[in-house]
Design a protein around this motif. Structure first.
Motif, PDB file in Angstrom:
ATOM      1  N   SER A 302       0.780  -1.302  -0.025  1.00  0.00           N
ATOM      2  CA  SER A 302      -0.004  -0.189  -0.022  1.00  0.00           C
ATOM      3  C   SER A 302       0.731   1.188  -0.084  1.00  0.00           C
ATOM      4  CB  SER A 302      -1.072   0.202   1.238  1.00  0.00           C
ATOM      5  OG  SER A 302      -0.315  -0.061   2.437  1.00  0.00           O
ATOM      6  N   GLU A 303       1.870   1.231   0.605  1.00  0.00           N
ATOM      7  CA  GLU A 303       2.944   2.330   0.615  1.00  0.00           C
ATOM      8  C   GLU A 303       3.594   2.666  -0.655  1.00  0.00           C
ATOM      9  OE1 GLU A 303       2.506   0.695   4.561  1.00  0.00           O
ATOM     10  OE2 GLU A 303       3.042  -0.157   2.720  1.00  0.00           O
ATOM     11  N   LEU A 304       3.960   1.481  -1.292  1.00  0.00           N
ATOM     12  CA  LEU A 304       4.254   1.729  -2.799  1.00  0.00           C
ATOM     13  C   LEU A 304       3.390   2.122  -3.706  1.00  0.00           C
ATOM     14  CD1 LEU A 304       6.916  -1.383  -3.342  1.00  0.00           C
ATOM     15  CD2 LEU A 304       7.354   1.204  -3.451  1.00  0.00           C
ATOM     16  N   MET A 305       2.219   1.779  -3.419  1.00  0.00           N
ATOM     17  CA  MET A 305       1.026   2.007  -4.332  1.00  0.00           C
ATOM     18  C   MET A 305       0.912   3.567  -4.020  1.00  0.00           C
ATOM     19  SD  MET A 305      -0.359  -0.447  -6.173  1.00  0.00           S
ATOM     20  CE  MET A 305      -2.150  -0.350  -6.410  1.00  0.00           C
ATOM     21  N   LEU A 306       0.887   4.270  -3.105  1.00  0.00           N
ATOM     22  CA  LEU A 306       0.571   5.456  -2.933  1.00  0.00           C
ATOM     23  C   LEU A 306       1.841   6.379  -3.680  1.00  0.00           C
ATOM     24  CD1 LEU A 306      -0.615   5.922   1.015  1.00  0.00           C
ATOM     25  CD2 LEU A 306      -1.793   6.388  -1.282  1.00  0.00           C
ATOM     26  N   GLU A 307       3.147   5.854  -3.425  1.00  0.00           N
ATOM     27  CA  GLU A 307       3.958   6.641  -4.276  1.00  0.00           C
ATOM     28  C   GLU A 307       3.927   6.428  -5.816  1.00  0.00           C
ATOM     29  OE1 GLU A 307       7.992   5.076  -3.134  1.00  0.00           O
ATOM     30  OE2 GLU A 307       7.587   5.034  -1.295  1.00  0.00           O
ATOM     31  N   TYR A 308       3.466   5.298  -6.304  1.00  0.00           N
ATOM     32  CA  TYR A 308       3.190   5.387  -7.750  1.00  0.00           C
ATOM     33  C   TYR A 308       1.970   6.245  -8.189  1.00  0.00           C
ATOM     34  CZ  TYR A 308       7.061   2.067  -8.444  1.00  0.00           C
ATOM     35  OH  TYR A 308       8.317   1.519  -8.402  1.00  0.00           O
ATOM     36  N   TRP A 309       1.002   6.162  -7.148  1.00  0.00           N
ATOM     37  CA  TRP A 309      -0.251   7.166  -7.581  1.00  0.00           C
ATOM     38  C   TRP A 309       0.307   8.600  -7.706  1.00  0.00           C
ATOM     39  CZ3 TRP A 309      -4.818   7.273  -8.982  1.00  0.00           C
ATOM     40  CH2 TRP A 309      -5.814   8.324  -8.589  1.00  0.00           C
ATOM     41  N   ASN A 310       1.099   8.971  -6.697  1.00  0.00           N
ATOM     42  CA  ASN A 310       1.461  10.326  -7.073  1.00  0.00           C
ATOM     43  C   ASN A 310       2.303  10.387  -8.223  1.00  0.00           C
ATOM     44  OD1 ASN A 310       0.442  11.276  -4.402  1.00  0.00           O
ATOM     45  ND2 ASN A 310       2.231  10.714  -3.265  1.00  0.00           N
ATOM     46  N   THR A 311       2.963   9.499  -8.652  1.00  0.00           N
ATOM     47  CA  THR A 311       3.701   9.681 -10.050  1.00  0.00           C
ATOM     48  C   THR A 311       2.900   9.540 -11.026  1.00  0.00           C
ATOM     49  OG1 THR A 311       5.707   8.508  -8.859  1.00  0.00           O
ATOM     50  CG2 THR A 311       5.542   8.432 -11.337  1.00  0.00           C
ATOM     51  N   TRP A 312       1.702   8.900 -10.778  1.00  0.00           N
ATOM     52  CA  TRP A 312       0.695   8.846 -11.893  1.00  0.00           C
ATOM     53  C   TRP A 312      -0.011  10.201 -12.042  1.00  0.00           C
ATOM     54  CZ3 TRP A 312      -1.654   7.541 -16.097  1.00  0.00           C
ATOM     55  CH2 TRP A 312      -2.949   7.560 -16.363  1.00  0.00           C
ATOM     56  N   LEU A 313      -0.215  10.852 -10.801  1.00  0.00           N
ATOM     57  CA  LEU A 313      -1.058  12.206 -10.946  1.00  0.00           C
ATOM     58  C   LEU A 313      -0.021  13.249 -11.516  1.00  0.00           C
ATOM     59  CD1 LEU A 313      -2.317  12.748  -7.133  1.00  0.00           C
ATOM     60  CD2 LEU A 313      -3.458  11.920  -9.519  1.00  0.00           C
ATOM     61  N   LEU A 314       1.469  13.264 -11.602  1.00  0.00           N
ATOM     62  CA  LEU A 314       2.223  14.246 -12.367  1.00  0.00           C
ATOM     63  C   LEU A 314       2.106  13.884 -13.877  1.00  0.00           C
ATOM     64  CD1 LEU A 314       5.407  13.583 -10.027  1.00  0.00           C
ATOM     65  CD2 LEU A 314       3.921  15.847 -10.266  1.00  0.00           C
ATOM     66  N   ARG A 315       2.064  12.526 -14.447  1.00  0.00           N
ATOM     67  CA  ARG A 315       2.050  12.257 -15.519  1.00  0.00           C
ATOM     68  C   ARG A 315       0.686  12.649 -16.165  1.00  0.00           C
ATOM     69  NH1 ARG A 315       5.731   7.882 -16.616  1.00  0.00           N
ATOM     70  NH2 ARG A 315       4.956   7.768 -18.872  1.00  0.00           N
ATOM     71  N   LEU A 316      -0.384  12.581 -15.212  1.00  0.00           N
ATOM     72  CA  LEU A 316      -1.642  13.067 -15.601  1.00  0.00           C
ATOM     73  C   LEU A 316      -1.669  14.550 -15.958  1.00  0.00           C
ATOM     74  CD1 LEU A 316      -4.561  11.639 -16.609  1.00  0.00           C
ATOM     75  CD2 LEU A 316      -5.511  12.297 -13.825  1.00  0.00           C
ATOM     76  N   GLU A 317      -0.989  15.171 -15.057  1.00  0.00           N
ATOM     77  CA  GLU A 317      -1.029  16.835 -15.388  1.00  0.00           C
ATOM     78  C   GLU A 317      -0.244  17.160 -16.602  1.00  0.00           C
ATOM     79  OE1 GLU A 317       0.920  18.293 -11.617  1.00  0.00           O
ATOM     80  OE2 GLU A 317      -0.997  18.161 -10.585  1.00  0.00           O
ATOM     81  N   ASP A 318       0.932  16.384 -16.728  1.00  0.00           N
ATOM     82  CA  ASP A 318       1.572  16.554 -18.126  1.00  0.00           C
ATOM     83  C   ASP A 318       0.652  16.346 -19.124  1.00  0.00           C
ATOM     84  OD1 ASP A 318       3.867  17.161 -16.565  1.00  0.00           O
ATOM     85  OD2 ASP A 318       4.962  15.050 -16.881  1.00  0.00           O
ATOM     86  N   PHE A 319      -0.098  15.378 -19.229  1.00  0.00           N
ATOM     87  CA  PHE A 319      -1.060  15.151 -20.483  1.00  0.00           C
ATOM     88  C   PHE A 319      -2.241  15.982 -20.545  1.00  0.00           C
ATOM     89  CE2 PHE A 319      -4.898  12.854 -22.111  1.00  0.00           C
ATOM     90  CZ  PHE A 319      -4.464  12.480 -23.092  1.00  0.00           C
ATOM     91  N   THR A 320      -2.575  16.552 -19.202  1.00  0.00           N
ATOM     92  CA  THR A 320      -3.513  17.547 -19.420  1.00  0.00           C
ATOM     93  C   THR A 320      -2.875  19.109 -20.103  1.00  0.00           C
ATOM     94  OG1 THR A 320      -4.580  16.500 -17.560  1.00  0.00           O
ATOM     95  CG2 THR A 320      -5.147  19.041 -18.214  1.00  0.00           C
ATOM     96  N   GLU A 321      -1.693  19.268 -19.654  1.00  0.00           N
ATOM     97  CA  GLU A 321      -1.074  20.522 -20.179  1.00  0.00           C
ATOM     98  C   GLU A 321      -0.730  20.223 -21.526  1.00  0.00           C
ATOM     99  OE1 GLU A 321       2.346  20.920 -17.788  1.00  0.00           O
ATOM    100  OE2 GLU A 321       1.148  21.435 -15.962  1.00  0.00           O
ATOM    101  N   GLN A 322      -0.346  19.106 -22.075  1.00  0.00           N
ATOM    102  CA  GLN A 322      -0.235  18.694 -23.447  1.00  0.00           C
ATOM    103  C   GLN A 322      -1.346  18.952 -24.372  1.00  0.00           C
ATOM    104  OE1 GLN A 322       1.679  14.904 -23.874  1.00  0.00           O
ATOM    105  NE2 GLN A 322       3.225  15.461 -22.847  1.00  0.00           N
ATOM    106  N   ARG A 323      -2.438  18.788 -23.960  1.00  0.00           N
ATOM    107  CA  ARG A 323      -3.817  18.729 -24.700  1.00  0.00           C
ATOM    108  C   ARG A 323      -4.221  20.136 -24.572  1.00  0.00           C
ATOM    109  NH1 ARG A 323      -8.294  14.469 -22.737  1.00  0.00           N
ATOM    110  NH2 ARG A 323      -9.137  15.194 -24.755  1.00  0.00           N
TER     111      ARG A 323
END
Length: 323
Positions: A302-323
């Motif tokens: 669960s701890e690792l999942m939270l770390e990767y979840w925050n990384t996913w949020l960053l990738r999602l922000e980059d994708f939104t900015e690209q669009r």
């Protein structure tokens, strides 16, 4: 006795003794030198300047490592210049998501029943978002691999190779779905996936109480969706399970590249999807091998999942900015 007469004789004898002693000492010294010559240091004949440069060369080759820049230079000499790519920067800035969306939806109660939802509107998938937000370093190595494969197989051969990989992946996932749905331990599989199924056999023994297979999940707030391979208990822990195939061994979680981010994105969507009445905090990535070698099962706490979840949020922000 007249002392005056004896004095010259005594002086003469003293002088003779001194001469004999000096002559004996010289002979003894010369004899010692002849028998035990002084040893010359072997380092005197060494070319110190040449030796120093040799040491520097050897030591520098031992501590240096291959970088994308040196690899790119080598590839350009062999395959020609790499197109549509840029050399990755070694600088990595620490970023945090602008908005920290919750990974879990605490209003939902844990319930093993799964409800199928209505048709969903078009939204970007997890796979698409990850592909369009690759880092410069990831793009560099991906295009380098592609260029080398094309040089080896040709354009048509590489296209056929990727199509076969995609087809084998689909057949493999269908075989896993069949065995988890039916619960049968002994089945006949297509030859293309026989090795993969043998590879994951020891993992399937620890999978119980399947909740979902090949199910669509959607995060309405963040506006993305994905298809979860499997949700089940693995060794007593409820996990989002992702089945992968690989031609090379991947014994470490770092070898799976963006797969942990993908699993965290699926779990986050599932936890916020009203069609699923339970929460999943853990993940599992299973890497199967065609030759039947035992698969590597990488568990995500669960701890690792939270770390990767925050990384996913960053990738999602980059994708939104690209669009």
């Amino acid at each position: 006795v007249n002392v005056t007469l004896l004095l010259p004789a005594i002086q003469l004898r003293y002088i003779l003794v001194l001469q004999c002693t000096s002559h004996f000492a010289r002979n003894l010294s010369a004899c010692h030198c002849l028998r035990s010559p002084k040893k010359r240091s072997p380092y005197v004949s060494v070319d110190s300047e040449r030796y120093s440069s040799l040491v520097k060369t050897v030591m520098s080759s031992r501590v240096s490592s291959r970088t994308p820049e040196t690899i790119q230079a080598e590839d350009e000499n062999i395959f020609g210049p790499v197109v549509k790519t840029q050399t990755p920067s070694s600088r990595q800035d620490t970023r945090v998501p602008k908005t920290l969306h919750p990974f879990l939806h605490h209003e939902e109660t844990v319930d093993p029943e799964e409800l199928e939802g209505p048709g969903r509107s078009f939204v970007p998938s997890v796979t698409r978002i990850l592909q369009q937000t690759l880092s410069p370093e990831q793009i560099f190595y991906l295009e380098r691999w592609k260029k080398r494969m094309i040089a080896e197989l040709g354009e048509d051969g590489f296209k056929e190779y990727t199509q076969n990989l995609f087809r084998q992946g689909n057949v493999f996932h269908s075989a896993v779905e069949d065995i988890l749905t039916s619960g049968a331990t002994q089945q006949e599989y297509p030859p293309d996936v026989q090795g993969y199924m043998e590879s994951i056999s020891h993992v399937l023994e620890d999978v119980r109480a399947v909740r979902a297979i090949e199910s669509t999940v959607q995060h309405d707030t963040l506006n993305y969706l994905g298809i979860v391979d499997c949700v089940a208990y693995y060794r007593g822990v409820l996990c989002v399970i992702d089945w992968k195939t690989s031609e090379k061994p991947k014994p470490f979680l770092s070898n799976t590249y963006d797969n942990p981010i993908q699993v965290a994105a699926y779990a986050g969507a599932l936890n916020n999807d009203g069609n699923y009445k339970y929460q999943v905090e853990n993940g599992l990535i299973v890497v199967a091998y065609k030759d039947g070698t035992p698969a590597h099962a990488h568990q995500l706490s669960s701890e690792l999942m939270l770390e990767y979840w925050n990384t996913w949020l960053l990738r999602l922000e980059d994708f939104t900015e690209q669009r």
